[in-house]
Design an enzyme around this catalytic site. Structure first.
Site, short mmCIF file in Angstrom:
data_model
loop_
_atom_site.label_atom_id
_atom_site.label_comp_id
_atom_site.label_asym_id
_atom_site.label_seq_id
_atom_site.Cartn_x
_atom_site.Cartn_y
_atom_site.Cartn_z
N SER A 169 0.82 -1.21 0.00
CA SER A 169 0.00 0.00 0.00
C SER A 169 0.86 1.28 0.00
O SER A 169 1.77 1.39 -0.82
CB SER A 169 -0.95 -0.09 1.19
OG SER A 169 -1.89 0.91 1.19
N HIS A 209 -7.80 -5.47 -0.27
CA HIS A 209 -6.62 -4.75 0.21
C HIS A 209 -6.04 -5.35 1.50
O HIS A 209 -4.82 -5.39 1.67
CB HIS A 209 -6.99 -3.28 0.43
CG HIS A 209 -5.82 -2.34 0.34
ND1 HIS A 209 -5.16 -2.07 -0.82
CD2 HIS A 209 -5.18 -1.62 1.30
CE1 HIS A 209 -4.18 -1.23 -0.60
NE2 HIS A 209 -4.15 -0.94 0.68
#
Ligand SMILES: *[C@@H]1O[C@H](CO)[C@@H](O)[C@H](O)[C@H]1NC(C)=O
Ligand SMILES: *[C@@H]1O[C@H](CO)[C@@H](O)[C@H](O)[C@H]1NC(C)=O
Ligand SMILES: *[C@@H]1O[C@H](CO)[C@@H](O)[C@H](O)[C@H]1NC(C)=O
Ligand SMILES: *[C@@H]1O[C@H](CO)[C@@H](O)[C@H](O)[C@H]1NC(C)=O
Ligand SMILES: *[C@@H]1O[C@H](CO)[C@@H](O)[C@H](O)[C@H]1NC(C)=O
Ligand SMILES: *[C@@H]1O[C@H](CO)[C@@H](O)[C@H](O)[C@H]1NC(C)=O
Ligand SMILES: *[C@@H]1O[C@H](CO)[C@@H](O)[C@H](O)[C@H]1NC(C)=O
Ligand SMILES: *[C@@H]1O[C@H](CO)[C@@H](O)[C@H](O)[C@H]1NC(C)=O
Length: 400
Positions: free
Chosen positions: A169, A375
């Site tokens: 990320s 995610h």
């Protein structure tokens, strides 16, 4: 207790001037986890160019194949994502977590902790509890001040010329910032394994996220106006509360799941609800309001640029420009391997396609072979080893 105080103490953390700091026993959590699983552990301190004291954790070698101890092991540096710390990738153990898997595959594994998180709250001259200036940083400073210091320190210690960089990320994002601003670092990165990076995040945002992103900015503004600069620090009280609400058998667990999957993407079979208590033990770990705002700004602007303070004087101090100039991804010439999930609503395939197109040296774009991979699964999926981590090792081994 009035509402403002509730938010302050449970959610965003103490006001500047209130000296709480993280409790001492927190500092050994990564060590306790790693040593608890029988792996060697080291902790190192690095002073970044601007005086921030950062903690690096290291698993110098694996334990499953002892003979590797003798070899000159290649270095792999892993950087966590937003409001996390190294321990978010350590609690599930050697059969699940990437750092152990890399160590057992023969790598010398280092894990960095971003300034402002629970392990990296020290500074040469400033006090994170009392100096608002301590918190005046975004992803830009992580990339151009902290990463160079971290890379130099590790390469010096290990007497290597380059390393594998793995980032989840925004951890990966800051790597792109580093090399677009300081291209001399390109040749220190043998290969960048980029897991769901926020670079060009320009997909059409679903309503459920708009509801979070736009108020997110005004909430962080309001917090700073009230002297709160630390976003989601690790607080025992907050952890215990969520652990109580979200653990298995609690009727409100559904709400926890709904909240989590609204943010990270598609609910799927990769999250085991038994993880909830550990997740909230080791997550969040804190960051600055500005870094959080920078992340939101990437979505709102759909462009890869330094944080715009919306204040010419402040921008000038930071960048010598009254309006920040977008990063130039064509300066990022080190090899990159992109990895993404189709269930991820924070970084979508559309975003990855733009990033790939702008990268001059992209080795490939790898879709995790599970339709609903989101995610969070990059950190905590039950089968992430089989779906992703083993593949990362294969790519790294090939790229020796
Ligand atoms: C953390 O671990 C180190 C090494 O074992 C020890 O010296 C230190 O006292 C520990 N700190 C705390 C707060 O427990
Ligand atoms: C590491 O840094 C020290 C101190 O600056 C220096 O003396 C040494 O030569 C460096 N080692 C390597 C391998 O670069
Ligand atoms: C979830 O984790 C618990 C505890 O580790 C384990 O007993 C259970 O089998 C797991 N469930 C699934 C579906 O993997
Ligand atoms: C983001 O997407 C919009 C609409 O698709 C497009 O007009 C804009 O140029 C894109 N921005 C970037 C930086 O690619
Ligand atoms: C703009 O930034 C400067 C320097 O950080 C600060 O002193 C000033 O108060 C800011 N102005 C506004 C309107 O926030
Ligand atoms: C700031 O920008 C001006 C004009 O663009 C340039 O002349 C000056 O050298 C820059 N200063 C720094 C410290 O980079
Ligand atoms: C980005 O860098 C490349 C390579 O140095 C250069 O050709 C290009 O003009 C730059 N783009 C911008 C917008 O500065
Ligand atoms: C992304 O690119 C691939 C080809 O590389 C294409 O098959 C896919 O449809 C694209 N996805 C989106 C959402 O644009």
């Amino acid at each position: 207790m009035d509402q403002a105080i509730l938010i302050q103490w449970f959610l965003v953390g103490p006001k500047i001037g209130v000296k709480l700091g993280p409790p001492d026993d927190i500092f050994n959590e990564s060590r306790n986890l790693v040593e608890g699983y029988g792996y060697p552990f080291e902790s190192h301190e690095v002073i970044s160019g601007s005086g921030y004291i950062l903690t690096l954790h290291r698993i110098p070698h694996g334990i499953k194949r002892k003979h590797w101890k003798a070899l000159n092991r290649p270095v792999a540096l892993f950087q966590h994502g937003l409001i996390a710390a190294s321990d978010a990738f350590l609690f599930k153990g050697p059969d699940f977590d990437l750092p152990y898997i890399m160590a057992d595959a023969g790598y010398d594994v280092w894990m960095s902790n971003m300034r402002g998180n629970v392990y990296s709250r020290k500074h040469k001259t400033m006090d994170s509890d009392t100096d608002p200036e301590y918190w005046d940083f975004s992803l830009h400073e992580i990339g151009v001040q902290d990463y160079p210091a971290i890379f130099d320190y590790i390469l010096n210690k290990t007497e290597q010329n380059d390393l594998y960089f793995l980032g989840h990320s925004v951890g990966s994002t800051a790597g792109f910032i580093l090399c677009s601003v300081m291209p001399e670092y390109n040749n220190k990165i043998k290969l960048h394994l980029s897991l769901a990076p926020l670079v060009y995040v320009n997909h059409s945002i679903p309503l459920s996220q708009k509801i979070l992103i736009f108020p997110g900015l005004s909430i962080t503004e309001a917090a700073m106006a009230n002297g709160i600069y630390n976003f989601f620090p690790r607080r025992a009280l907050f952890s215990r509360m969520l652990q109580m609400i979200c653990r298995n058998g609690m009727p409100l667990q559904r709400i926890c799941l709904y909240a989590v999957f609204t943010v990270v993407g598609q609910e799927n079979t990769q999250f085991n609800t038994s993880y909830f208590p550990s997740c909230f033990e080791y997550f969040p770990a804190g960051t600055s309001m500005f870094l959080m705002q920078h992340t939101l700004q990437l979505y709102i602007k759909g462009d890869f640029a330094p944080f715009d303070y919306g204040n010419e004087t402040h921008n000038m101090q930071k960048y010598n420009k009254s309006v920040p100039v977008p990063y130039n991804l064509s300066m990022v010439t080190h090899p990159v391997s992109l990895h993404y999930g189709l269930g991820d609503i924070l970084v979508t395939e559309e975003d990855i396609n733009i990033t790939e197109m702008k990268l001059p040296n992209c080795l490939g774009k790898n879709k995790v072979p599970y339709e609903y991979f989101n995610h969070m699964d990059f950190m905590w999926g039950t089968a992430t080893k089989e779906l992703l981590y083993d593949n990362l090792i294969t790519i790294m081994d090939k790229y020796r």
